[in-house]
Enzyme design. Structure first.
Site, mmCIF file in Angstrom:
data_model
loop_
_atom_site.group_PDB
_atom_site.id
_atom_site.type_symbol
_atom_site.label_atom_id
_atom_site.label_comp_id
_atom_site.label_asym_id
_atom_site.label_seq_id
_atom_site.Cartn_x
_atom_site.Cartn_y
_atom_site.Cartn_z
ATOM 1 N N ALA A 67 0.870 -1.176 0.000
ATOM 2 C CA ALA A 67 0.000 0.000 0.000
ATOM 3 C C ALA A 67 0.906 1.225 0.000
ATOM 4 O O ALA A 67 2.035 1.170 0.493
ATOM 5 C CB ALA A 67 -0.878 -0.011 1.239
ATOM 6 N N GLY A 112 0.637 -5.035 0.741
ATOM 7 C CA GLY A 112 -0.553 -5.077 -0.116
ATOM 8 C C GLY A 112 -0.301 -5.778 -1.442
ATOM 9 O O GLY A 112 -1.246 -6.281 -2.064
ATOM 10 N N GLU A 115 -0.669 -9.349 -0.659
ATOM 11 C CA GLU A 115 -2.105 -9.560 -0.419
ATOM 12 C C GLU A 115 -2.878 -9.568 -1.740
ATOM 13 O O GLU A 115 -3.808 -10.360 -1.919
ATOM 14 C CB GLU A 115 -2.626 -8.470 0.534
ATOM 15 N N GLU A 135 4.832 -5.285 7.050
ATOM 16 C CA GLU A 135 4.149 -4.195 7.759
ATOM 17 C C GLU A 135 4.652 -4.012 9.186
ATOM 18 O O GLU A 135 4.667 -2.909 9.716
ATOM 19 C CB GLU A 135 2.623 -4.445 7.791
HETATM 20 N N1 COA Z 1 4.625 3.084 -0.546
HETATM 21 C C1 COA Z 1 5.061 4.241 -1.071
HETATM 22 N N2 COA Z 1 6.210 4.362 -1.736
HETATM 23 C C2 COA Z 1 6.954 3.244 -1.893
HETATM 24 C C3 COA Z 1 6.573 2.003 -1.377
HETATM 25 C C4 COA Z 1 5.344 1.939 -0.680
HETATM 26 N N3 COA Z 1 4.871 0.806 -0.171
HETATM 27 N N4 COA Z 1 7.521 1.081 -1.679
HETATM 28 C C5 COA Z 1 8.467 1.745 -2.373
HETATM 29 N N5 COA Z 1 8.125 3.038 -2.509
HETATM 30 C C6 COA Z 1 8.882 4.102 -3.185
HETATM 31 C C7 COA Z 1 10.094 4.512 -2.357
HETATM 32 O O1 COA Z 1 9.717 5.458 -1.348
HETATM 33 C C8 COA Z 1 10.952 5.122 -3.439
HETATM 34 O O2 COA Z 1 10.443 6.404 -3.754
HETATM 35 P P1 COA Z 1 11.500 7.642 -3.959
HETATM 36 O O3 COA Z 1 12.296 7.228 -5.166
HETATM 37 O O4 COA Z 1 10.592 8.795 -4.199
HETATM 38 O O5 COA Z 1 12.326 7.700 -2.693
HETATM 39 C C9 COA Z 1 10.668 4.242 -4.663
HETATM 40 O O6 COA Z 1 9.419 3.604 -4.403
HETATM 41 C C10 COA Z 1 11.719 3.160 -4.866
HETATM 42 O O7 COA Z 1 11.836 2.420 -3.652
HETATM 43 P P2 COA Z 1 13.230 2.216 -2.853
HETATM 44 O O8 COA Z 1 12.888 1.934 -1.432
HETATM 45 O O9 COA Z 1 14.141 3.368 -3.134
HETATM 46 O O10 COA Z 1 13.770 0.911 -3.603
HETATM 47 P P3 COA Z 1 14.782 -0.167 -3.002
HETATM 48 O O11 COA Z 1 15.162 -1.029 -4.150
HETATM 49 O O12 COA Z 1 15.849 0.478 -2.190
HETATM 50 O O13 COA Z 1 13.880 -1.038 -1.994
HETATM 51 C C11 COA Z 1 11.897 -2.242 -1.307
HETATM 52 C C12 COA Z 1 12.808 -1.809 -2.495
HETATM 53 C C13 COA Z 1 10.658 -2.903 -1.924
HETATM 54 C C14 COA Z 1 12.637 -3.253 -0.434
HETATM 55 C C15 COA Z 1 11.500 -0.999 -0.488
HETATM 56 O O14 COA Z 1 10.982 -0.023 -1.376
HETATM 57 C C16 COA Z 1 10.464 -1.268 0.575
HETATM 58 O O15 COA Z 1 10.782 -1.806 1.616
HETATM 59 N N6 COA Z 1 9.201 -0.824 0.315
HETATM 60 C C17 COA Z 1 8.137 -0.871 1.302
HETATM 61 C C18 COA Z 1 7.633 -2.271 1.492
HETATM 62 C C19 COA Z 1 6.552 -2.264 2.558
HETATM 63 O O16 COA Z 1 6.783 -1.992 3.715
HETATM 64 N N7 COA Z 1 5.318 -2.565 2.122
HETATM 65 C C20 COA Z 1 4.192 -2.583 3.001
HETATM 66 C C21 COA Z 1 3.505 -1.267 2.963
HETATM 67 S S1 COA Z 1 2.040 -1.242 3.967
#
Ligand code: COA
Length: 260
Positions: A67, A112, A115, A135
């Site tokens: 999400a 999400g 999910e 999460e």
């Molecule tokens: N919501 C909003 N933005 C998100 C996102 C999310 N769930 N997941 C990734 N993004 C955004 C990042 O903020 C980043 O934006 P920016 O370039 O403006 O800073 C962009 O997507 C790229 O992500 P980044 O984190 O820089 O890539 P990465 O390769 O270093 O890491 C992940 C990849 C997937 C491991 C990491 O993005 C992550 O942990 N995301 C969240 C996962 C999560 O907690 N999901 C549950 C949400 S309820």
């Protein structure tokens, strides 16, 4: 066909392909994506030309990374409840589609995203796929059915481990756990989905609908768990730990949780 802002769609040979298209945000599910998935699955339910569905994500890195954290960071509990309940409604609609729905998981399927993949009837994972419910790192619980569907797919022991550790599992491990139907190379992922759907759509649409409804009925006996998840997700939004967890994610640092 509807013109969508966040989804790319195509209908070819009865197969409706939906691509979530926010690659710069790793296809994170903002409200617009959820609303458009809702509208897309009204089409799936109503349009007889659609015989099967593939859901995938744009770009090389992610199916859906969760999400959209930036969107709910300052939600009130009432807004959080509405968000979670609405997501449940849309994901239940996908699961209840009378036509087969396959997730083509082309990278991260987290929160999400995991999910969403789990409410589809099958999952084909590209070899770079990664599944997880992280999460807890945000001071939050899954809010789109993850506490329920993950355990139903992979069992209680491993499901609780993944929910509590936030560990990711790769495509082969997800296959071994029973979360994924097949693992393919990146290039073979969509053709594999098409070949499974082509096999299914040569059969009776009535019987396909009946089998999906009966299979869903078997797994949807414990409805209370879904309601409890909405209640607990709502409570998380007002905690200090949620504020700290989401702030830490956006500031790209490790969260310090206090239990408040
Ligand atoms: N919501 C909003 N933005 C998100 C996102 C999310 N769930 N997941 C990734 N993004 C955004 C990042 O903020 C980043 O934006 P920016 O370039 O403006 O800073 C962009 O997507 C790229 O992500 P980044 O984190 O820089 O890539 P990465 O390769 O270093 O890491 C992940 C990849 C997937 C491991 C990491 O993005 C992550 O942990 N995301 C969240 C996962 C999560 O907690 N999901 C549950 C949400 S309820």
């Amino acid at each position: 066909m509807i013109n969508f802002q966040f989804l790319l769609t195509s209908l070819e040979g009865g197969i409706f392909t939906i691509t979530i298209n926010r690659p710069d945000k790793l296809n994170a599910l903002n409200r617009g994506v959820i609303d458009e998935l809702d509208a897309a699955f009204d089409l799936v339910h109503d349009n007889d030309e659609i015989r099967g569905v593939i859901i995938t994500g744009a770009g090389a890195k992610a199916f859906v990374a969760g999400a959209d954290i930036t969107e709910f960071i300052s939600f009130t509990p009432e807004q959080a409840r509405e968000m979670s309940a609405n997501g449940h409604r849309v994901f239940n609609k996908i699961e209840a589609a009378p036509k087969p729905v396959i997730a083509a998981v082309n990278g991260f399927a987290l929160g999400g995203g995991c999910e969403l993949a789990m409410c589809c009837h099958m999952r084909i994972a590209g070899e770079n796929a990664m599944f997880g419910q992280p999460e807890i790192n945000l001071g939050l619980i899954p809010g789109y059915g993850g506490t329920q569907r993950l355990l139903r797919y992979i069992g209680r022991a491993k499901g609780i481990e993944l929910l509590l550790t936030a560990d990711f599992v790769n495509a082969n491990d997800a296959h071994q756990l029973g979360l994924v139907n097949h693992v393919t190379s990146r290039e073979e992922m969509i053709p594999k989905c098409q070949s499974i759907l082509n096999k299914i759509i040569s059969k009776s649409p009535l019987v396909i609908d009946q089998i999906i409804a009966c299979a869903n009925s078997y797994y949807n006996k414990q409805e209370d768990g879904f309601e409890l998840e909405i209640d607990e997700f709502t409570k998380c939004i007002a905690t200090e730990d949620f504020k700290e967890g989401t702030a830490a994610f956006l500031e790209k640092r490790v969260a310090k949780f206090t239990g408040k």
